[in-house]
Design a protein around this motif. Structure first.
Motif, short mmCIF file in Angstrom:
data_model
loop_
_atom_site.label_atom_id
_atom_site.label_comp_id
_atom_site.label_asym_id
_atom_site.label_seq_id
_atom_site.Cartn_x
_atom_site.Cartn_y
_atom_site.Cartn_z
N PRO A 113 0.81 -1.23 0.00
CA PRO A 113 0.00 0.00 0.00
C PRO A 113 0.84 1.27 0.00
O PRO A 113 0.42 2.30 -0.53
N TYR A 114 2.04 1.19 0.59
CA TYR A 114 2.91 2.36 0.64
C TYR A 114 3.66 2.54 -0.69
O TYR A 114 3.79 3.66 -1.18
N LYS A 115 4.12 1.45 -1.27
CA LYS A 115 4.88 1.57 -2.51
C LYS A 115 4.00 2.06 -3.65
O LYS A 115 4.46 2.82 -4.53
N SER A 116 2.72 1.66 -3.64
CA SER A 116 1.83 2.14 -4.69
C SER A 116 1.59 3.64 -4.59
O SER A 116 1.14 4.27 -5.55
N ARG A 117 1.90 4.24 -3.44
CA ARG A 117 1.74 5.68 -3.23
C ARG A 117 3.09 6.37 -3.05
O ARG A 117 3.16 7.48 -2.53
N ARG A 118 4.16 5.75 -3.48
CA ARG A 118 5.49 6.22 -3.14
C ARG A 118 5.77 7.64 -3.64
O ARG A 118 6.49 8.40 -2.99
N ASP A 119 5.20 8.00 -4.80
CA ASP A 119 5.43 9.34 -5.34
C ASP A 119 4.61 10.40 -4.61
O ASP A 119 4.78 11.60 -4.85
N GLU A 120 3.68 9.98 -3.73
CA GLU A 120 2.82 10.90 -3.00
C GLU A 120 3.14 10.94 -1.51
O GLU A 120 2.51 11.69 -0.76
N LEU A 121 4.11 10.13 -1.09
CA LEU A 121 4.50 10.09 0.32
C LEU A 121 5.62 11.07 0.59
O LEU A 121 6.48 11.32 -0.26
N SER A 122 5.61 11.65 1.79
CA SER A 122 6.69 12.52 2.24
C SER A 122 6.87 12.33 3.73
O SER A 122 6.06 11.69 4.40
N ALA A 123 7.94 12.88 4.26
CA ALA A 123 8.25 12.75 5.68
C ALA A 123 8.42 14.14 6.29
O ALA A 123 8.95 15.05 5.65
N HIS A 124 7.96 14.28 7.52
CA HIS A 124 8.08 15.56 8.21
C HIS A 124 8.27 15.30 9.69
O HIS A 124 7.39 14.78 10.38
N LYS A 125 9.46 15.62 10.19
CA LYS A 125 9.78 15.49 11.61
C LYS A 125 9.46 14.10 12.15
O LYS A 125 8.86 13.93 13.20
N GLY A 126 9.88 13.08 11.39
CA GLY A 126 9.69 11.71 11.84
C GLY A 126 8.31 11.16 11.61
O GLY A 126 8.00 10.05 12.06
N ARG A 127 7.45 11.90 10.90
CA ARG A 127 6.10 11.45 10.63
C ARG A 127 5.92 11.25 9.14
O ARG A 127 6.41 12.03 8.34
N LEU A 128 5.18 10.22 8.77
CA LEU A 128 4.93 9.91 7.37
C LEU A 128 3.64 10.57 6.94
O LEU A 128 2.62 10.53 7.65
N LEU A 129 3.65 11.21 5.77
CA LEU A 129 2.48 11.90 5.23
C LEU A 129 2.14 11.33 3.86
O LEU A 129 3.04 11.06 3.05
N TRP A 130 0.84 11.17 3.59
CA TRP A 130 0.37 10.86 2.25
C TRP A 130 -0.36 12.10 1.75
O TRP A 130 -1.47 12.38 2.16
N GLY A 131 0.28 12.86 0.89
CA GLY A 131 -0.24 14.17 0.53
C GLY A 131 -0.23 15.05 1.77
O GLY A 131 0.83 15.31 2.36
#
Length: 375
Positions: free
Chosen positions: A165-183
């Motif tokens: 589920p994460y790899k299918s969204r890999r271009d839309e994932l980002s990280a901020h201060k140790g937290r994972l964001l989807w968009g």
């Protein structure tokens, strides 16, 4: 145009923590800004060794609907230029790679500091804090691996099922201060998901509203299924589910103006409290008025207050309750020139969509009160 690199600017502290795809995208933007005086209106060629950018910034493709805030901002910036985005292997971009490794002085102050994730820090009583999200993400084996891939790059080929589920969204994932964001949505670690579900279910909003609220702020794999299962196990929600209609719904004529046809009914009593419900069939505007008695006088007094505020309706629909069929109520309707239509009691399906809103209000009140009794 020459391949894009970080020519004369240094990364800020926040930019150093960007995901790999964010840094590659920022390199494109930085290069365009550097050569703005030479390339603005003119067609240019942007060369990158990061292939996923072709699906995000290519001018002949639609911008993905789910994109981090910074990536969306850069996509808008690049849209002002006429360019072609070209992929070239990293080994063929040696001069750009050498420039990107040159030493720089101390990093500049962050020009656009990042704020709290979805403003969680500003909520008075949040179900989870940003500190909790970061702490539990760091303890979760799956999220730790995903965060590392977001920062360093994704592996080629297949990944175990838990990571798909994460790899299918890999271009839309980002990280901020140790937290994972989807968009702009926070990815909630497994240990915090039950706490979030409890907060979403406060007031027993039902499956559809819970999903809509959750999708606005957060995500985790199979979140929709978790919400459905949570509501199925909620006794107040199951006991207040509307029964299947016994007869086909007879639709009313569609009203063309607000406040032209009103539907009224009573809900209750709940813990000694009764409510007069008034629904505008055009706008679906809902008035819920606490009353102490269900008499014609009480109904007339509250309707008169509504009519002073919103004006007189053309038609008023009610059941055949004694409050609505009395001589006093009939005179009130006649004096104000309102057409009074009655429907059979205990058969809300004959009243169409507006009466279903009355039933929805009753169910919501019942769930809230029932939930309070069982806490």
């Amino acid at each position: 145009m020459a391949p894009i690199a970080y020519f004369s600017r240094t990364l800020s502290a926040a930019e150093r923590n960007y995901a790999q795809i964010d840094r590659e995208a920022l390199a494109l933007v930085a290069g365009v800004k550097k050569f703005h005086d030479y390339v603005y209106g003119r067609p240019i060629e942007l060369v990158t060794d990061h292939k996923p950018l072709l699906g995000l910034f290519a001018p002949d493709r639609q911008t993905p609907q789910i994109l981090s805030a910074c990536m969306l901002r850069w996509a808008v910036f690049l849209s002002a230029y006429t360019y072609e985005l070209v992929h070239r292997a990293g080994k063929a971009l040696g001069h750009a790679d050498a420039l990107s490794r040159l030493p720089f002085p101390e990093p500049a102050e962050d020009p656009s500091p990042a704020y709290g994730v979805m403003l969680l820090e500003d909520l008075p009583q949040p179900p989870v804090s940003v500190v909790d999200v970061a702490a539990f993400s760091a303890k979760d084996r799956t999220l730790v691996r995903v965060l590392d891939w977001v920062w360093r790059g994704w592996p080629e080929g297949k990944v175990p099922e838990e990571f798909r589920p994460y790899k299918s969204r890999r271009d839309e994932l980002s990280a901020h201060k140790g937290r994972l964001l989807w968009g702009s949505r926070v990815v909630v670690p497994p240990k915090l998901q039950q706490r979030v579900l409890e907060a979403l279910h406060e007031g027993h909003p039902g499956i559809v509203r819970m999903k809509a609220l959750a999708r606005s702020y957060m995500w985790w794999p199979k979140m929709d299924e978790a919400i459905e299962e949570w509501v199925r196990k909620c006794q107040p929600c199951q006991e207040s589910r509307p029964a299947m209609p016994q007869a086909p719904v007879q639709p009313w004529e569609v009203t063309k103006e607000p406040w032209s046809r009103l539907h009224i009914d009573f809900a209750g009593p709940f813990q000694g409290q009764t409510f007069l419900i008034v629904v505008d069939s055009h706008s679906k505007w809902l008035e819920v008025i606490p009353v102490t008695r269900m008499t014609s006088g009480v109904v007339i007094r509250n309707l008169r207050a509504l009519f002073v505020t919103h004006g007189l309706p053309n038609t008023l629909v009610s059941d055949n309750g004694a409050q609505f069929t009395s001589t006093e109520f009939k005179d009130f309707m006649d004096i104000n020139g309102i057409r009074h239509v009655t429907s059979a009691p205990f058969h809300p399906s004959t009243n169409g969509q507006a009466e279903r809103m009355v039933r929805t209000t009753k169910d919501a009140l019942r769930r809230i009160v029932y939930g309070d009794w069982h806490q």
